[in-house]
Design a protein around this motif. Structure first.
Motif, PDB file in Angstrom:
ATOM      1  N   HIS A   1       0.942  -1.674  -0.308  1.00  0.00           N
ATOM      2  CA  HIS A   1       0.084   0.035   0.468  1.00  0.00           C
ATOM      3  C   HIS A   1       0.745   1.206   0.126  1.00  0.00           C
ATOM      4  O   HIS A   1       2.287   1.227  -0.341  1.00  0.00           O
ATOM      5  CB  HIS A   1      -1.269  -0.155   1.277  1.00  0.00           C
ATOM      6  N   LEU A   2       0.138   2.337   0.009  1.00  0.00           N
ATOM      7  CA  LEU A   2       1.429   3.925  -0.370  1.00  0.00           C
ATOM      8  C   LEU A   2       1.655   3.682   1.121  1.00  0.00           C
ATOM      9  O   LEU A   2       3.423   4.155   0.788  1.00  0.00           O
ATOM     10  CB  LEU A   2       0.333   4.668   0.479  1.00  0.00           C
ATOM     11  N   GLY A   3       1.363   2.902   2.610  1.00  0.00           N
ATOM     12  CA  GLY A   3       3.280   3.012   3.228  1.00  0.00           C
ATOM     13  C   GLY A   3       4.149   2.121   3.082  1.00  0.00           C
ATOM     14  O   GLY A   3       5.206   3.034   3.028  1.00  0.00           O
ATOM     15  N   HIS A   4       3.533   0.808   2.055  1.00  0.00           N
ATOM     16  CA  HIS A   4       5.237   0.723   2.087  1.00  0.00           C
ATOM     17  C   HIS A   4       5.755   1.790   0.309  1.00  0.00           C
ATOM     18  O   HIS A   4       7.183   1.554   0.887  1.00  0.00           O
ATOM     19  CB  HIS A   4       4.875  -0.917   1.569  1.00  0.00           C
ATOM     20  N   ALA A   5       5.196   2.487  -0.343  1.00  0.00           N
ATOM     21  CA  ALA A   5       5.557   2.751  -1.428  1.00  0.00           C
ATOM     22  C   ALA A   5       5.996   3.493  -0.557  1.00  0.00           C
ATOM     23  O   ALA A   5       7.613   4.627  -1.230  1.00  0.00           O
ATOM     24  CB  ALA A   5       4.752   3.134  -1.824  1.00  0.00           C
ATOM     25  N   TYR A   6       5.471   5.003   0.505  1.00  0.00           N
ATOM     26  CA  TYR A   6       6.482   5.546   1.234  1.00  0.00           C
ATOM     27  C   TYR A   6       8.039   5.570   1.514  1.00  0.00           C
ATOM     28  O   TYR A   6       9.574   5.363   1.301  1.00  0.00           O
ATOM     29  CB  TYR A   6       6.120   6.539   1.871  1.00  0.00           C
ATOM     30  N   SER A   7       8.519   4.304   1.940  1.00  0.00           N
ATOM     31  CA  SER A   7       9.333   3.321   3.298  1.00  0.00           C
ATOM     32  C   SER A   7      10.150   3.245   1.674  1.00  0.00           C
ATOM     33  O   SER A   7      11.402   3.650   2.157  1.00  0.00           O
ATOM     34  CB  SER A   7       9.021   2.390   3.685  1.00  0.00           C
ATOM     35  N   ALA A   8       9.615   2.360   0.593  1.00  0.00           N
ATOM     36  CA  ALA A   8      11.035   1.708  -0.175  1.00  0.00           C
ATOM     37  C   ALA A   8      11.244   3.359  -1.024  1.00  0.00           C
ATOM     38  O   ALA A   8      12.534   3.050  -1.395  1.00  0.00           O
ATOM     39  CB  ALA A   8       9.494   0.664  -1.493  1.00  0.00           C
ATOM     40  N   LEU A   9      10.302   3.699  -1.531  1.00  0.00           N
ATOM     41  CA  LEU A   9      10.466   5.462  -2.489  1.00  0.00           C
ATOM     42  C   LEU A   9      12.276   6.083  -1.496  1.00  0.00           C
ATOM     43  O   LEU A   9      12.682   6.538  -2.021  1.00  0.00           O
ATOM     44  CB  LEU A   9       9.160   6.414  -2.579  1.00  0.00           C
ATOM     45  N   LEU A  10      11.431   6.131  -0.290  1.00  0.00           N
ATOM     46  CA  LEU A  10      12.668   6.742   0.450  1.00  0.00           C
ATOM     47  C   LEU A  10      13.616   6.321   0.906  1.00  0.00           C
ATOM     48  O   LEU A  10      15.347   6.743   0.224  1.00  0.00           O
ATOM     49  CB  LEU A  10      11.718   6.899   2.170  1.00  0.00           C
ATOM     50  N   ASN A  11      14.236   4.653   1.044  1.00  0.00           N
ATOM     51  CA  ASN A  11      15.109   3.833   1.012  1.00  0.00           C
ATOM     52  C   ASN A  11      15.476   4.025  -0.786  1.00  0.00           C
ATOM     53  O   ASN A  11      17.037   4.740  -0.641  1.00  0.00           O
ATOM     54  CB  ASN A  11      14.857   3.165   1.028  1.00  0.00           C
ATOM     55  N   SER A  12      14.987   4.416  -1.142  1.00  0.00           N
ATOM     56  CA  SER A  12      15.825   4.519  -2.804  1.00  0.00           C
ATOM     57  C   SER A  12      15.821   5.901  -2.962  1.00  0.00           C
ATOM     58  O   SER A  12      16.437   5.670  -3.318  1.00  0.00           O
ATOM     59  CB  SER A  12      14.647   4.163  -3.962  1.00  0.00           C
ATOM     60  N   ASP A  13      15.669   6.548  -3.039  1.00  0.00           N
ATOM     61  CA  ASP A  13      15.916   8.359  -2.857  1.00  0.00           C
ATOM     62  C   ASP A  13      17.122   8.838  -2.008  1.00  0.00           C
ATOM     63  O   ASP A  13      18.305   9.139  -2.571  1.00  0.00           O
ATOM     64  CB  ASP A  13      15.025   9.153  -1.956  1.00  0.00           C
ATOM     65  N   ARG A  14      17.850   7.758  -0.392  1.00  0.00           N
ATOM     66  CA  ARG A  14      18.555   8.022  -0.077  1.00  0.00           C
ATOM     67  C   ARG A  14      20.092   7.259  -0.935  1.00  0.00           C
ATOM     68  O   ARG A  14      20.384   7.859  -0.047  1.00  0.00           O
ATOM     69  CB  ARG A  14      18.329   7.282   1.663  1.00  0.00           C
ATOM     70  N   ALA A  15      19.298   6.098  -1.173  1.00  0.00           N
ATOM     71  CA  ALA A  15      20.754   5.340  -1.499  1.00  0.00           C
ATOM     72  C   ALA A  15      21.253   6.200  -3.012  1.00  0.00           C
ATOM     73  O   ALA A  15      22.018   5.624  -3.053  1.00  0.00           O
ATOM     74  CB  ALA A  15      19.912   3.768  -1.077  1.00  0.00           C
ATOM     75  N   ARG A  16      20.391   6.346  -3.884  1.00  0.00           N
ATOM     76  CA  ARG A  16      20.809   6.964  -4.798  1.00  0.00           C
ATOM     77  C   ARG A  16      21.427   8.972  -4.368  1.00  0.00           C
ATOM     78  O   ARG A  16      23.049   9.114  -4.653  1.00  0.00           O
ATOM     79  CB  ARG A  16      19.840   7.385  -5.966  1.00  0.00           C
ATOM     80  N   ASP A  17      21.615   9.507  -3.397  1.00  0.00           N
ATOM     81  CA  ASP A  17      21.835  10.569  -3.084  1.00  0.00           C
ATOM     82  C   ASP A  17      23.275  10.393  -2.686  1.00  0.00           C
ATOM     83  O   ASP A  17      23.743  11.303  -2.519  1.00  0.00           O
ATOM     84  CB  ASP A  17      20.754  10.935  -2.523  1.00  0.00           C
TER      85      ASP A  17
END
Length: 290
Positions: A17-33
């Motif tokens: 759900h959206l909560g998982h999406a937020y956590s996954a996207l935040l992990n992805s963004d932090r890893a990229r940055d």
């Protein structure tokens, strides 16, 4: 210096759900940055609830969100021997014991004690284990195991805490009350938590610290609902001589009533939102990532 390692670790017991999406996207963004690595781990130790179709859907949803992860994916069900070895190490320290009461028996004993006043609760609101299993003799424990009685292996919290005084962790995000920086760990608030059961040689608490260490995870990004559980994880890391990662607990995505989302909340399910023609960019806006 090695690049930082992040991980997203869902359980395949329902659709994301959206909560998982937020956590996954935040992990992805932090890893990229940070120029780091992003791992995907499938936490499937609950054989009664985890299903292959949910695991397949996780891969589909994350790919749709344009999240890339390293392969191979670690599936916990394929590494039970690692958790069993960690449990054996804890047993050798004398901080693990079998408890044979059923959930119904524990509830009855807690109710009896509450006749004399409130019984303590853990940070999630569940009553603490009364600790009756610790009073059994070694001979009685062996007899019950020999006859095949079901049991849970619990952490002797008092004995464990004596081995790890002054625990803290580095909080890069924020706790429910805004806690940041060096946060004191209070594992005793959880009582004698379950580390494994007769039929399953691990639990969430045990497997997550073992996996994070084996995979070299250096920053754990997850929801604030797991903030207080970090105290137990830090204790296990010390007992098992595992490295200490940094933690980043993020806000939760809630429903219109202010409740944490669940996998039964179809209105916020990624599959339903995809079917309604919401785009990945739209998902980012819905969770506040812009």
């Amino acid at each position: 210096m090695s690049p930082p390692v992040f991980r997203f670790a869902p359980s395949p017991n329902g659709y994301l759900h959206l909560g998982h999406a937020y956590s996954a996207l935040l992990n992805s963004d932090r890893a990229r940055d940070a120029g780091g690595r992003l791992l995907l781990r499938i936490e499937d130790i609950d054989a009664t609830r985890c299903r292959p179709e949910f695991e397949t859907a996780i891969y589909e949803d994350l790919a749709w969100l344009d999240i890339a992860w390293e392969t191979p994916v670690r599936r916990q069900s394929e590494h039970l021997g690692k958790y069993r070895a960690a449990l054996d190490r804890l047993s050798a320290l004398g901080v693990v014991y079998p408890a044979f009461e059923s959930r119904a028996e524990i509830a009855r004993r807690v109710a009896a004690r509450e006749a004399d006043g409130p019984w303590p609760r853990d940070p999630d609101g569940a009553p603490l284990y009364p600790g009756d299993g610790k009073s059994l003799s070694a001979g009685e424990r062996e007899r019950l195991i020999d006859i095949g009685a079901p049991y849970a292996l619990r952490l002797d919290m008092a004995a464990a805490c004596r081995r790890a005084a002054g625990l803290t962790w580095n909080e890069l995000g924020a706790g429910p009350d805004g806690e940041r920086g060096i946060v004191p760990a209070r594992p005793e608030a959880w009582g004698d938590v379950i580390l494994a059961r007769k039929e399953t040689p691990t639990s969430y608490h045990l497997s997550v610290v073992v996996d994070d260490a084996l995979q070299g995870v250096s920053e754990i990004v997850r929801g604030q609902d797991l903030f207080h559980a970090t105290s137990v994880h830090r204790l296990l890391q010390i007992l098992l001589s595992l490295p200490e990662p940094a933690y980043h607990h993020h806000r939760l995505i809630c429903d219109e009533m202010g409740r944490k989302l669940s996998k039964s909340t179809r209105a916020t399910g990624l599959r339903e939102l995809r079917a309604a023609d919401v785009t990945p960019a739209g998902i980012r806006r819905l969770v506040g990532l812009g």
